[in-house]
Structures are given as structure tokens and as C-alpha cells.
Design a protein around this motif. Sequence first.
Motif, mmCIF file in Angstrom:
data_model
loop_
_atom_site.group_PDB
_atom_site.id
_atom_site.type_symbol
_atom_site.label_atom_id
_atom_site.label_comp_id
_atom_site.label_asym_id
_atom_site.label_seq_id
_atom_site.Cartn_x
_atom_site.Cartn_y
_atom_site.Cartn_z
ATOM 1 N N ASP A 18 0.835 -1.204 0.000
ATOM 2 C CA ASP A 18 0.000 0.000 0.000
ATOM 3 C C ASP A 18 0.871 1.255 0.000
ATOM 4 O OD1 ASP A 18 -2.204 -1.566 0.052
ATOM 5 O OD2 ASP A 18 -2.787 -1.128 2.123
ATOM 6 N N THR A 19 0.389 2.284 -0.684
ATOM 7 C CA THR A 19 1.028 3.604 -0.674
ATOM 8 C C THR A 19 0.046 4.587 -0.067
ATOM 9 O OG1 THR A 19 2.316 3.105 -2.666
ATOM 10 C CG2 THR A 19 2.068 5.420 -2.070
ATOM 11 N N VAL A 63 8.797 7.357 0.353
ATOM 12 C CA VAL A 63 8.854 7.643 -1.079
ATOM 13 C C VAL A 63 9.252 9.089 -1.328
ATOM 14 C CG1 VAL A 63 7.543 7.685 -3.242
ATOM 15 C CG2 VAL A 63 7.120 5.874 -1.552
ATOM 16 N N ARG A 97 5.501 3.782 1.307
ATOM 17 C CA ARG A 97 5.063 2.526 0.700
ATOM 18 C C ARG A 97 5.294 1.409 1.713
ATOM 19 N NH1 ARG A 97 8.124 2.510 -3.289
ATOM 20 N NH2 ARG A 97 6.691 3.501 -4.764
ATOM 21 N N THR A 99 6.111 -1.992 3.163
ATOM 22 C CA THR A 99 6.907 -3.102 2.644
ATOM 23 C C THR A 99 6.667 -4.405 3.398
ATOM 24 O OG1 THR A 99 8.763 -2.458 4.067
ATOM 25 C CG2 THR A 99 8.722 -1.570 1.824
#
Length: 216
Positions: A18-19, A63, A97, A99
Amino acid sequence: MFAVMKTGGKQYKVQAGDTLRIEKLAADAGDKVQFNEILMLGGDDLTVGAPLVDGAAVQAEVVDQIKGDKVIHFVKRRRKHSSKRTKGHRQQLTMIRVTDILSSGADKSGVKAAVGAGTLPRGLGEERYTANRAEQADMKARVKNDEAEEKPTSAAGVSEGAKDDLKEINGIGPAAEKKLNEAGITSFSQLAALDADSFDAVKLKPEWIEEAKAKA
């Protein structure tokens, strides 16, 4: 597996990959951070924290540091001669983001904890933060102890002496005396040794220094 994590006073339900945009973190683009405030873990089994799930964490990659959409705040006051005021604001945000989601062993992961920008204690850089909560608590305790042991220093080039009532000097009132004391000037001898041109805590008058010399 999904997790419900808390950061920046908000809660987010996240999965690996997911971002999302969250309140600004003290981190740079490309850094890997770990969120330790996990309220719930879901998947094959559901685990609800009380209030946090012990040993769980969400790891993410930063990011970019971005700004949110512009918000216009317009105020118009009636019966105030048609007073108007318009303000714009763009919230500082961090794009991350997700991980990995850890269900256990977060304390030993070695990834630094995600810390909100502006929340680091004075004198501690973000590089000294780790995911180990025990180490973080120890750091904060040491900072408090250091601050408690700090003592105000006197003005440069002026020796400490016995405390005098500086208000005895004509023209020095309670406010001026307070500023002088905060700068470390508590006696007539200290005041007499000051240089009116280089001392900027309060605007010194030459007659104050002369009278202080006489009293000292």
C-alpha cells in the motif's frame, strides 16, 4: 495480512504494497522506517491490542516528502467594516510505501522508528532513534536528566558574585533587574564590569555602570 497502525494522531488500515500519505515524518526519501503503534492485526487470526499489539510493527519505505492540497480559509466579519481575511495552507505530508507487516520481533528488527517531524527531543537527532522502545525510553530519560543538571551561565567575561538589589541603582526597575538576572548579572560588581556597547540583554545606561562601580 493487514494491520491498523497509528501515526500522526490518525489510524490507517494497511497491507504490504500500500502507498499512503501520512503526517510528516523526520525522514528522507529512500529511508526505511518502522511504525510500532499497532492497534490490530488481521489475517487468518485477528489480534486486537490492549491498546497496542506487543511486538508487532509495520515497516515502510519513505517515497517522498510532499505537500497536501491547498486549503483556503476565508473569514468575513459582519459589523466590522466588512473586514475580510483569506489564508491558504498546504499541510506537510510524507508519502510512504508499506513493505512488510511484522506480527512479532519488532523490537529486534534494527529499523529506526518512524518519528513525526518536530517531535524529536532537543539534542537528539533522528539517526539515534531505533525500533527498540526500551532504548528510546532510556534516551528520553537521559535527556531529562541532562536538562535538570543544566545551570544558567553568567555573562561572558563576568565573574559571579553575591546577589545585590540592582533596583537600588537609579533607573533600574523590576523589569530591567529581571532581564539582568536572567543574563547572569546579579551583583553591582558584575554590572560595573559590563561593556555597554557589547551587552545586549538590556540597554545599559552609562550612569548605571558608574553608580554600580561606586556601590561595588
